[in-house]
Design a protein around this motif. Sequence first.
Motif, PDB file in Angstrom:
ATOM      1  N   ARG A 172       0.862   1.511   2.241  1.00 32.95           N
ATOM      2  CA  ARG A 172       1.037   2.068   3.447  1.00 32.95           C
ATOM      3  C   ARG A 172       0.404   1.308   4.651  1.00 32.95           C
ATOM      4  O   ARG A 172       0.666   1.042   5.725  1.00 32.95           O
ATOM      5  CB  ARG A 172       0.826   3.356   3.511  1.00 32.95           C
ATOM      6  CG  ARG A 172       0.913   4.124   4.837  1.00 32.95           C
ATOM      7  CD  ARG A 172       0.603   5.704   4.628  1.00 32.95           C
ATOM      8  NE  ARG A 172      -0.817   5.952   4.516  1.00 32.95           N
ATOM      9  CZ  ARG A 172      -1.410   6.298   5.726  1.00 32.95           C
ATOM     10  NH1 ARG A 172      -0.523   6.070   6.824  1.00 32.95           N
ATOM     11  NH2 ARG A 172      -2.849   6.272   5.868  1.00 32.95           N
ATOM     12  N   LEU A 173      -1.115   0.880   4.190  1.00 30.35           N
ATOM     13  CA  LEU A 173      -1.635   0.074   5.177  1.00 30.35           C
ATOM     14  C   LEU A 173      -1.060  -1.264   5.451  1.00 30.35           C
ATOM     15  O   LEU A 173      -1.130  -1.835   6.696  1.00 30.35           O
ATOM     16  CB  LEU A 173      -3.321  -0.062   4.627  1.00 30.35           C
ATOM     17  CG  LEU A 173      -3.921   1.269   4.206  1.00 30.35           C
ATOM     18  CD1 LEU A 173      -5.333   0.893   3.773  1.00 30.35           C
ATOM     19  CD2 LEU A 173      -4.008   2.059   5.464  1.00 30.35           C
ATOM     20  N   ARG A 174      -0.485  -1.842   4.421  1.00 26.72           N
ATOM     21  CA  ARG A 174      -0.102  -3.219   4.848  1.00 26.72           C
ATOM     22  C   ARG A 174       1.241  -2.954   5.805  1.00 26.72           C
ATOM     23  O   ARG A 174       1.540  -4.115   6.680  1.00 26.72           O
ATOM     24  CB  ARG A 174       0.514  -3.853   3.222  1.00 26.72           C
ATOM     25  CG  ARG A 174       1.122  -5.207   3.676  1.00 26.72           C
ATOM     26  CD  ARG A 174      -0.135  -6.147   3.539  1.00 26.72           C
ATOM     27  NE  ARG A 174       0.112  -6.947   5.007  1.00 26.72           N
ATOM     28  CZ  ARG A 174      -1.062  -7.361   5.464  1.00 26.72           C
ATOM     29  NH1 ARG A 174      -1.889  -7.555   4.735  1.00 26.72           N
ATOM     30  NH2 ARG A 174      -0.919  -7.835   6.801  1.00 26.72           N
ATOM     31  N   ALA A 175       1.989  -2.045   5.367  1.00 29.09           N
ATOM     32  CA  ALA A 175       3.196  -1.814   6.189  1.00 29.09           C
ATOM     33  C   ALA A 175       2.795  -1.467   7.658  1.00 29.09           C
ATOM     34  O   ALA A 175       3.497  -1.698   8.643  1.00 29.09           O
ATOM     35  CB  ALA A 175       4.043  -0.513   5.835  1.00 29.09           C
ATOM     36  N   LEU A 176       1.692  -0.906   8.089  1.00 32.00           N
ATOM     37  CA  LEU A 176       1.157  -0.666   9.033  1.00 32.00           C
ATOM     38  C   LEU A 176       0.895  -1.982  10.021  1.00 32.00           C
ATOM     39  O   LEU A 176       1.331  -2.203  11.216  1.00 32.00           O
ATOM     40  CB  LEU A 176       0.146   0.253   9.266  1.00 32.00           C
ATOM     41  CG  LEU A 176       0.205   1.899   9.026  1.00 32.00           C
ATOM     42  CD1 LEU A 176      -1.032   2.628   8.663  1.00 32.00           C
ATOM     43  CD2 LEU A 176       0.847   2.363  10.266  1.00 32.00           C
ATOM     44  N   VAL A 177       0.231  -2.882   9.250  1.00 30.26           N
ATOM     45  CA  VAL A 177      -0.099  -4.353   9.785  1.00 30.26           C
ATOM     46  C   VAL A 177       1.153  -4.974  10.049  1.00 30.26           C
ATOM     47  O   VAL A 177       1.300  -5.587  11.169  1.00 30.26           O
ATOM     48  CB  VAL A 177      -1.088  -4.913   8.927  1.00 30.26           C
ATOM     49  CG1 VAL A 177      -1.326  -6.361   9.516  1.00 30.26           C
ATOM     50  CG2 VAL A 177      -2.443  -4.232   8.866  1.00 30.26           C
ATOM     51  N   ASP A 178       2.187  -4.956   8.880  1.00 32.20           N
ATOM     52  CA  ASP A 178       3.284  -5.777   9.136  1.00 32.20           C
ATOM     53  C   ASP A 178       4.225  -5.193   9.975  1.00 32.20           C
ATOM     54  O   ASP A 178       5.380  -5.851  10.198  1.00 32.20           O
ATOM     55  CB  ASP A 178       3.937  -5.822   7.779  1.00 32.20           C
ATOM     56  CG  ASP A 178       2.912  -6.798   6.711  1.00 32.20           C
ATOM     57  OD1 ASP A 178       2.061  -7.485   7.365  1.00 32.20           O
ATOM     58  OD2 ASP A 178       3.104  -6.724   5.687  1.00 32.20           O
TER      59      ASP A 178
END
Length: 127
Positions: A15-21
Amino acid sequence: MSAMTEVLKDLEKRRLRALVDVDADILNEMHASDFVLVHPSGGTWSKAQYIGGVVSGEIDYRKFEAVSDVEVMVDGNLAVLRYRSTIEIHVRGQEPGPLECWHTDCYRRVDTGSPWQVVWSQATECA
């Protein structure tokens, strides 16, 4: 450590990676329709406001990573995750900058066969 604990830790990392990406598909899939974020300023954002802000670039995460162990409590179809993070964020024209926060995220699933979704999230800035 239980297998479910690892699944939830990996889910939060995703989820955190998807927010950045800015991965709108993953973000929509992972956030419940009634999701609410209490952000460090004390206001609240609905799923539409939060995901919409990320997708539009009004909320621009340049970095969002857990810097402590992600603690997980699971009871049936409800789970609570708690951790400390470091964030680099630019929000609505404000000067971008680093932020350290404590997070408490509540995940739920309809039943044991359904996917976990985050329904409540609270970020508190570290002093």
